[in-house]
Design a protein around this motif. Structure first.
Motif, PDB file in Angstrom:
ATOM      1  N   SER A  60     -65.215  84.591  34.061  1.00 50.41           N
ATOM      2  CA  SER A  60     -64.620  83.282  34.337  1.00 50.41           C
ATOM      3  C   SER A  60     -65.520  82.159  33.840  1.00 50.41           C
ATOM      4  O   SER A  60     -66.726  82.196  33.983  1.00 50.41           O
ATOM      5  N   ASP A  61     -64.916  81.169  33.216  1.00 48.91           N
ATOM      6  CA  ASP A  61     -65.678  80.017  32.763  1.00 48.91           C
ATOM      7  C   ASP A  61     -65.937  79.011  33.876  1.00 48.91           C
ATOM      8  O   ASP A  61     -66.455  77.941  33.630  1.00 48.91           O
ATOM      9  N   LYS A  62     -65.591  79.366  35.117  1.00 47.77           N
ATOM     10  CA  LYS A  62     -65.906  78.488  36.238  1.00 47.77           C
ATOM     11  C   LYS A  62     -67.404  78.328  36.387  1.00 47.77           C
ATOM     12  O   LYS A  62     -67.871  77.366  36.985  1.00 47.77           O
ATOM     13  N   GLN A  63     -68.165  79.299  35.812  1.00 42.66           N
ATOM     14  CA  GLN A  63     -69.623  79.188  35.870  1.00 42.66           C
ATOM     15  C   GLN A  63     -70.090  77.923  35.163  1.00 42.66           C
ATOM     16  O   GLN A  63     -71.154  77.383  35.470  1.00 42.66           O
ATOM     17  N   ALA A  64     -69.337  77.475  34.203  1.00 36.94           N
ATOM     18  CA  ALA A  64     -69.754  76.335  33.405  1.00 36.94           C
ATOM     19  C   ALA A  64     -69.228  75.013  33.947  1.00 36.94           C
ATOM     20  O   ALA A  64     -69.357  73.990  33.309  1.00 36.94           O
ATOM     21  N   GLN A  65     -68.661  75.063  35.134  1.00 41.29           N
ATOM     22  CA  GLN A  65     -68.098  73.838  35.703  1.00 41.29           C
ATOM     23  C   GLN A  65     -68.902  73.364  36.897  1.00 41.29           C
ATOM     24  O   GLN A  65     -69.648  74.122  37.475  1.00 41.29           O
ATOM     25  N   SER A  88     -78.238  75.849  37.010  1.00 38.62           N
ATOM     26  CA  SER A  88     -77.432  74.953  37.838  1.00 38.62           C
ATOM     27  C   SER A  88     -77.597  73.491  37.430  1.00 38.62           C
ATOM     28  O   SER A  88     -76.668  72.689  37.598  1.00 38.62           O
ATOM     29  N   ASP A  89     -78.763  73.129  36.901  1.00 37.51           N
ATOM     30  CA  ASP A  89     -79.006  71.733  36.539  1.00 37.51           C
ATOM     31  C   ASP A  89     -78.674  71.432  35.078  1.00 37.51           C
ATOM     32  O   ASP A  89     -78.773  70.286  34.647  1.00 37.51           O
ATOM     33  N   LEU A  90     -78.287  72.457  34.322  1.00 36.39           N
ATOM     34  CA  LEU A  90     -77.923  72.247  32.918  1.00 36.39           C
ATOM     35  C   LEU A  90     -76.554  71.569  32.854  1.00 36.39           C
ATOM     36  O   LEU A  90     -75.650  71.909  33.604  1.00 36.39           O
ATOM     37  N   GLU A  91     -76.416  70.598  31.969  1.00 38.63           N
ATOM     38  CA  GLU A  91     -75.154  69.865  31.890  1.00 38.63           C
ATOM     39  C   GLU A  91     -74.023  70.793  31.470  1.00 38.63           C
ATOM     40  O   GLU A  91     -74.227  71.779  30.761  1.00 38.63           O
ATOM     41  N   ASN A  92     -72.813  70.461  31.911  1.00 41.85           N
ATOM     42  CA  ASN A  92     -71.661  71.340  31.696  1.00 41.85           C
ATOM     43  C   ASN A  92     -71.409  71.640  30.221  1.00 41.85           C
ATOM     44  O   ASN A  92     -71.062  72.762  29.859  1.00 41.85           O
TER      45      ASN A  92
END
Length: 295
Positions: free
Chosen positions: A290-295, A204-208
């Protein structure tokens, strides 16, 4: 990251959501459990112990634990949930609680597929021997075993089988799987849910931009294992994503460092070792994710 106490509260919320209206176990259900335990005890291994876990929100969560737990891990047959969680490796506890939430939701969603079958869903966890403070890997198999009059699960029996000493986790078998079940979609769904939540749990704290790169690495690595692409080395990823090699190397190192902090249960020597770990635990990162995980 949240403390494990907050994660435990989330698990309790799931119990209310999934089992808030579950009633008392019917007598036939208890009889089946007694018969199962009688047969199981006759073939029980020396490195196994078991406990009965009640899922009703207002019940005592651990109703009882087998007496041999003291001999195997130095615990007590009167251990409560807080005491039990204190024996699980702290680096693994967040993943273990998430597994519990996913497994409960799956068991409710597919209850018609599970009722009447000797189905168990399992996870590998490191548990501390309270006598010497050393950790051992155990396979926890959860068997739905008590049901109310509406065939809703009241309790499940957890069987713990000792595997080997735990130092660092090297994935050699699936972390999560179903045993003795023909509905393979249950295992696939549970692993997919865990995979889709792993970024929320540990990244969660990793940059997008790092998340997006890691997801693409994972996706390409999954294709490579299936013979559908190249091994995702830094040069390959640089060309595919049109990112400079120096930037790829920089991001790789930052992802590795973050993974070491998020998953201290294992060693990571390079980006491929991170991909091997994620793939072994949670399966392939498919294009449908879904790539929403990376947003």
């Amino acid at each position: 990251m949240n403390s494990w106490c907050q994660d435990l509260q989330q698990l309790k919320n799931v119990l209310v959501e999934c089992f808030g209206d579950v009633g008392r176990p019917v007598e036939s259900s208890r009889t089946k459990m007694d018969n199962f335990l009688a047969a199981y005890k006759n073939s029980m291994r020396d490195d196994e112990f078991y406990m009965l876990v009640d899922v009703r929100p207002r019940a005592i969560p651990i109703r009882w634990i087998s007496n041999n737990v003291k001999r195997i891990i130095g615990g007590s047959s009167n251990t409560n949930m807080t005491g039990w969680f204190s024996l699980i490796h702290p680096s693994f506890l967040k993943l273990y609680l998430e597994y519990g939430k996913m497994a409960y939701k799956i068991s409710v969603k597919h209850k018609e597929s599970l009722i009447g079958k000797r189905t168990s869903y399992s996870i590998i966890i490191p548990i501390m021997n309270a006598l010497d403070g050393k950790y051992w890997l155990f396979k926890q198999s959860c068997i739905p075993i008590e049901f109310d009059k509406n065939n809703r699960m009241v309790a499940h029996l957890n069987i713990y089988t000792r595997l080997n000493r735990f130092k660092k986790y090297t994935p050699s078998q699936p972390l999560i799987h179903f045993d003795s079940v023909s509905q393979n979609h249950l295992e696939a769904e549970l692993i997919a849910d865990m995979r889709n939540n792993v970024f929320k749990l540990f990244f969660s704290d990793l940059e997008n931009r790092h998340k997006k790169l890691l997801i693409e690495y994972w996706r390409q690595y999954s294709g490579y294992l299936n013979g559908q692409g190249e091994r995702p080395e830094a040069h390959f990823m640089s060309q595919k994503l049109n990112i400079q090699m120096t930037t790829i190397y920089k991001y790789n190192q930052e992802i590795i460092e973050y993974a070491r902090e998020a998953f201290p249960i294992t060693d990571f020597s390079d980006i491929l070792s991170v991909l091997e770990f994620l793939h072994a635990l949670f399966g392939a990162m498919e294009h449908s994710v879904s790539d929403k995980q990376a947003q």
